[in-house]
Design a protein around this motif. Structure first.
Motif, PDB file in Angstrom:
ATOM      1  N   VAL A  33       2.139  12.610 -10.299  1.00 28.02           N
ATOM      2  CA  VAL A  33       1.510  13.230  -9.235  1.00 28.02           C
ATOM      3  C   VAL A  33       2.759  14.034  -8.514  1.00 28.02           C
ATOM      4  N   ASP A  34       2.627  15.166  -8.463  1.00 25.19           N
ATOM      5  CA  ASP A  34       3.646  16.116  -7.683  1.00 25.19           C
ATOM      6  C   ASP A  34       3.772  16.073  -6.350  1.00 25.19           C
ATOM      7  N   GLY A  35       4.585  15.738  -5.457  1.00 23.74           N
ATOM      8  CA  GLY A  35       4.544  15.674  -4.215  1.00 23.74           C
ATOM      9  C   GLY A  35       4.536  14.051  -3.850  1.00 23.74           C
ATOM     10  N   PHE A  36       4.478  13.279  -4.486  1.00 21.36           N
ATOM     11  CA  PHE A  36       4.539  11.622  -4.329  1.00 21.36           C
ATOM     12  C   PHE A  36       5.923  11.381  -4.417  1.00 21.36           C
ATOM     13  N   ILE A  37       6.179  10.469  -3.248  1.00 21.61           N
ATOM     14  CA  ILE A  37       7.695  10.107  -3.008  1.00 21.61           C
ATOM     15  C   ILE A  37       7.719   8.474  -3.374  1.00 21.61           C
ATOM     16  N   ASN A  38       7.067   7.577  -2.711  1.00 23.44           N
ATOM     17  CA  ASN A  38       7.087   6.340  -3.119  1.00 23.44           C
ATOM     18  C   ASN A  38       6.082   5.455  -2.408  1.00 23.44           C
ATOM     19  N   ALA A  39       5.659   4.452  -2.796  1.00 24.29           N
ATOM     20  CA  ALA A  39       4.584   3.411  -2.055  1.00 24.29           C
ATOM     21  C   ALA A  39       5.005   2.012  -2.033  1.00 24.29           C
ATOM     22  N   LYS A  40       4.906   1.105  -1.145  1.00 21.10           N
ATOM     23  CA  LYS A  40       5.043  -0.233  -1.153  1.00 21.10           C
ATOM     24  C   LYS A  40       3.827  -1.165  -0.629  1.00 21.10           C
ATOM     25  N   LEU A  41       3.392  -2.203  -1.075  1.00 21.36           N
ATOM     26  CA  LEU A  41       2.411  -3.005  -0.926  1.00 21.36           C
ATOM     27  C   LEU A  41       2.695  -4.274  -0.068  1.00 21.36           C
ATOM     28  N   TYR A  42       2.035  -4.472   1.009  1.00 23.20           N
ATOM     29  CA  TYR A  42       2.490  -5.383   2.238  1.00 23.20           C
ATOM     30  C   TYR A  42       1.048  -6.258   2.187  1.00 23.20           C
ATOM     31  N   ARG A  43       1.069  -7.705   2.393  1.00 20.28           N
ATOM     32  CA  ARG A  43       0.028  -8.687   2.574  1.00 20.28           C
ATOM     33  C   ARG A  43       0.110  -9.215   3.678  1.00 20.28           C
ATOM     34  N   SER A  44      -0.846  -9.073   4.470  1.00 23.77           N
ATOM     35  CA  SER A  44      -0.636  -9.932   6.020  1.00 23.77           C
ATOM     36  C   SER A  44      -0.125 -11.362   5.733  1.00 23.77           C
ATOM     37  N   VAL A  45       0.460 -11.645   6.699  1.00 24.43           N
ATOM     38  CA  VAL A  45       1.024 -13.162   6.709  1.00 24.43           C
ATOM     39  C   VAL A  45      -0.192 -13.874   7.287  1.00 24.43           C
ATOM     40  N   ASP A  46      -0.910 -13.380   8.122  1.00 23.65           N
ATOM     41  CA  ASP A  46      -2.080 -14.239   8.701  1.00 23.65           C
ATOM     42  C   ASP A  46      -3.614 -14.263   8.101  1.00 23.65           C
ATOM     43  N   ASP A  47      -3.676 -13.446   6.987  1.00 27.36           N
ATOM     44  CA  ASP A  47      -4.837 -13.396   6.161  1.00 27.36           C
ATOM     45  C   ASP A  47      -4.444 -12.764   4.965  1.00 27.36           C
ATOM     46  N   PRO A  48      -4.300 -13.400   4.003  1.00 29.74           N
ATOM     47  CA  PRO A  48      -3.744 -13.086   2.662  1.00 29.74           C
ATOM     48  C   PRO A  48      -4.814 -12.184   1.804  1.00 29.74           C
ATOM     49  N   SER A  49      -5.889 -11.597   2.545  1.00 26.39           N
ATOM     50  CA  SER A  49      -6.862 -10.781   1.929  1.00 26.39           C
ATOM     51  C   SER A  49      -6.676  -9.418   2.508  1.00 26.39           C
ATOM     52  N   GLU A  50      -5.882  -9.351   3.545  1.00 28.37           N
ATOM     53  CA  GLU A  50      -5.405  -8.132   3.960  1.00 28.37           C
ATOM     54  C   GLU A  50      -4.221  -7.389   3.452  1.00 28.37           C
ATOM     55  N   TYR A  51      -4.552  -6.132   3.183  1.00 25.44           N
ATOM     56  CA  TYR A  51      -3.228  -5.604   2.673  1.00 25.44           C
ATOM     57  C   TYR A  51      -2.792  -4.083   3.463  1.00 25.44           C
ATOM     58  N   LEU A  52      -1.651  -3.849   3.190  1.00 24.73           N
ATOM     59  CA  LEU A  52      -1.295  -2.365   3.779  1.00 24.73           C
ATOM     60  C   LEU A  52      -0.447  -1.743   2.569  1.00 24.73           C
ATOM     61  N   ILE A  53      -0.992  -0.666   2.045  1.00 33.98           N
ATOM     62  CA  ILE A  53      -0.283   0.260   1.246  1.00 33.98           C
ATOM     63  C   ILE A  53       0.512   1.499   2.106  1.00 33.98           C
ATOM     64  N   TYR A  54       1.682   1.284   2.190  1.00 34.71           N
ATOM     65  CA  TYR A  54       2.600   2.261   2.904  1.00 34.71           C
ATOM     66  C   TYR A  54       3.125   3.357   1.729  1.00 34.71           C
ATOM     67  N   SER A  55       2.766   4.435   1.937  1.00 32.84           N
ATOM     68  CA  SER A  55       3.076   5.603   0.815  1.00 32.84           C
ATOM     69  C   SER A  55       3.643   6.678   1.544  1.00 32.84           C
ATOM     70  N   GLU A  56       4.575   7.484   1.012  1.00 33.92           N
ATOM     71  CA  GLU A  56       5.256   8.746   1.094  1.00 33.92           C
ATOM     72  C   GLU A  56       5.058   9.800   0.426  1.00 33.92           C
ATOM     73  N   TRP A  57       5.004  10.885   1.038  1.00 37.27           N
ATOM     74  CA  TRP A  57       4.452  12.317   0.203  1.00 37.27           C
ATOM     75  C   TRP A  57       5.398  13.290   0.914  1.00 37.27           C
ATOM     76  N   ARG A  58       5.503  14.262   0.074  1.00 43.32           N
ATOM     77  CA  ARG A  58       6.400  15.470   0.370  1.00 43.32           C
ATOM     78  C   ARG A  58       5.654  16.092   1.502  1.00 43.32           C
ATOM     79  N   ASP A  59       4.430  16.276   1.374  1.00 48.81           N
ATOM     80  CA  ASP A  59       3.726  16.863   2.784  1.00 48.81           C
ATOM     81  C   ASP A  59       2.326  16.570   2.389  1.00 48.81           C
ATOM     82  N   LEU A  60       1.312  17.120   3.351  1.00 49.32           N
ATOM     83  CA  LEU A  60       0.061  16.697   3.519  1.00 49.32           C
ATOM     84  C   LEU A  60      -0.768  17.162   2.468  1.00 49.32           C
ATOM     85  N   GLU A  61      -0.281  18.447   1.837  1.00 40.42           N
ATOM     86  CA  GLU A  61      -1.232  19.101   0.938  1.00 40.42           C
ATOM     87  C   GLU A  61      -1.191  18.408  -0.548  1.00 40.42           C
ATOM     88  N   SER A  62       0.108  17.748  -0.641  1.00 37.07           N
ATOM     89  CA  SER A  62       0.137  16.873  -1.921  1.00 37.07           C
ATOM     90  C   SER A  62      -0.718  15.887  -1.830  1.00 37.07           C
TER      91      SER A  62
END
Length: 97
Positions: A33-62
């Motif tokens: 995927v052109d324009g994708f930079i990176n992503a990381k996965l995080y899990r909530s310390v209070d509720d192990p069924s809650e997750y956040l994916i933090y991703s970085e992209w070159r621009d909104l269009e990508s």
């Protein structure tokens, strides 16, 4: 550059499956995927069924091109089987200070 926070609540018992799927999607994004930079996965310390994916992209269009892709739609379709509810996405744009 933009950052996207994708918030998920996974059905109990599907946490490992969700984490495995994240790694598969991450590898696909890095290789295809052109324009994708990176992503990381995080899990909530209070509720192990809650997750956040933090991703970085070159621009909104990508990012928009990716969420319109067949691969993204297939991932969403599969995700419905292991998610408690619809994911929430927040898009942030880097600003120069």
């Amino acid at each position: 550059m933009i950052s996207v926070g994708l918030y998920y609540r996974v059905k109990r018992g599907h946490e490992e499956e969700f984490e495995r799927m994240f790694n598969e999607v991450l590898n696909f994004l890095r290789e295809n995927v052109d324009g994708f930079i990176n992503a990381k996965l995080y899990r909530s310390v209070d509720d192990p069924s809650e997750y956040l994916i933090y991703s970085e992209w070159r621009d909104l269009e990508s990012f928009k091109r990716f969420i319109m892709s067949r691969e993204y739609k297939e991932t969403i379709t599969y995700g419905r089987t292991i998610l408690e509810d619809k994911p929430k996405h927040r898009i942030f744009q880097e600003i120069g200070v």
